[in-house]
Write an enzyme that holds these catalytic residues in place. Structure first.
Site, PDB file in Angstrom:
ATOM      1  N   ASP A 114       0.866  -1.172   0.000  1.00 64.98           N
ATOM      2  CA  ASP A 114       0.000   0.000   0.000  1.00 64.98           C
ATOM      3  C   ASP A 114       0.911   1.232   0.000  1.00 64.98           C
ATOM      4  OD1 ASP A 114      -2.325   1.664   0.480  1.00 64.98           O
ATOM      5  OD2 ASP A 114      -1.693   1.755   2.572  1.00 64.98           O
ATOM      6  N   ASP A 126      -0.270   4.972   1.035  1.00 61.19           N
ATOM      7  CA  ASP A 126      -0.519   5.946   2.093  1.00 61.19           C
ATOM      8  C   ASP A 126      -0.245   5.379   3.483  1.00 61.19           C
ATOM      9  OD1 ASP A 126      -1.297   7.447  -0.012  1.00 61.19           O
ATOM     10  OD2 ASP A 126      -3.417   7.580   0.527  1.00 61.19           O
TER      11      ASP A 126
END
Length: 348
Positions: free
Chosen positions: A105, A107
């Site tokens: 991922d 963020d």
């Protein structure tokens, strides 16, 4: 049914015999096709093929055919945006471990904060759109950080706003702005610990993919800068070099990431039980739970609980969180007042 011979009492020359036998075979075939086994029409063939594909996908990935198809659209859109399957070639000096990959991922996992917020503010600075148009994006991020969760309505609304922002815009212009924003505002936000994890996978000959709801162009620039294999992101449709305002596949959020990773695994020949996934958010449990090794990076409270329950590894690179866990809040507050008091004495 036995094949007749000339000795079976069929009169005439061998040529007559062959003609008679061919005719009888033709009659039998027509009987089977027209009466006993009529030909399968196109729609029936299609339905049978879809049923077989659905069964295979359900067995391999525990997904519905429609979800897998959406994932394929996202992956093919990402490849098209990059101009190739991979944004970086593997190191020729490293033996590649085929079938193994790590999915990260973006963020709060790879970078500190929300990439879409940094991206939006960066575009506003370049007068790509008005600051007022960015405020809804800022508000949703503030609400997410305060509540620790995102709702489907916010995600859908944010997606529509983003598509409207770029509708009719030139793709090359946006990519150029993305590159500048990454270099000037995102590079210093990379978590060193996460980058080291990614480099460890690359050194082991694994593919490394970013999987993010952020625009695919932005995710791919990050992947290119840090030597990763590639990136999957939210894909906006492009026609004649401009954005149409429509989406390709689905936004890569929550289950959308699972769909895209399953499609990527099928395309790249990846064995998911040998793969790893990294995320900070409870929303990414669908992706984390489909691989052999799941790691919670800087997890939100809900993901921390889930990771502890499932026995997943937890890595926290946030210095304040680490300090609180090591020394406790009272000690840190006391130390803070001591420092402030010392500064006040020095100024007196």
């Amino acid at each position: 049914m036995s094949t007749p011979t000339p000795d079976d009492g069929i009169p005439g020359s061998p040529e007559d015999f062959l003609a008679t036998w061919s005719a009888s075979r033709g009659n039998l075939r027509r009987f089977l096709e027209d009466t006993a086994l009529p030909p399968v029409d196109e729609s029936t063939q299609r339905a049978a093929g879809e049923a077989a594909a659905a069964a295979a996908i359900a067995q391999a990935f525990d997904l519905e055919l429609e979800d897998f198809t959406s994932g394929i659209a996202s992956v093919s859109g990402a490849f098209e945006a990059a101009g190739s399957k991979h944004v970086n070639a593997p190191d020729p000096d490293i033996q590649q471990d085929a079938g193994t990959a790590a999915f990260f991922d973006v963020d709060n996992t790879l970078i500190q904060g929300a990439s879409i917020l940094v991206f939006a503010l960066g575009l506003a600075r370049k007068r790509y759109f008005r600051v007022g148009e960015v405020l809804p994006v800022v508000w949703k991020q503030v609400k997410f950080r305060v509540t620790g969760s995102e709702n489907a309505e916010d995600v859908a609304e944010g997606r529509q706003q983003a598509l409207e922002f770029i509708k009719g815009r030139d793709v090359a212009e946006l990519v150029e702005l993305c590159e500048e924003i990454v270099d000037t505002h995102m590079s210093e936000k990379i978590w060193p610990g996460t980058r080291e994890l990614a480099e460890t996978h690359l050194a082991a000959g694994h593919q490394v993919w970013l999987v993010s709801a952020t625009p695919v162009q932005l995710a791919q620039i990050l992947a290119r800068r840090y030597g990763f294999t590639g990136a999957l992101g939210t894909v906006a449709e492009v026609k004649d070099g401009k954005f149409t305002g429509r989406l390709v596949g689905d936004i890569l959020h929550g289950p959308g990431k699972r769909h895209a990773v399953a499609a990527l695994a099928a395309v790249e020949g990846l064995e998911l039980e040998r793969c790893a996934a990294y995320s900070d958010s409870i929303n990414d449990v669908p992706m984390l739970s489909m691989v052999g090794t799941a790691v919670a990076i800087n997890p939100d409270s809900a993901l921390r609980k889930e990771a502890e329950k499932r026995g997943w590894e937890i890595r926290d690179y946030r210095s304040l969180r680490k300090a609180i866990r090591a020394f406790g809040v009272p000690a840190l507050v006391g130390a803070g007042f001591s420092v402030l008091g010392w500064k006040w004495v020095k100024r007196s």
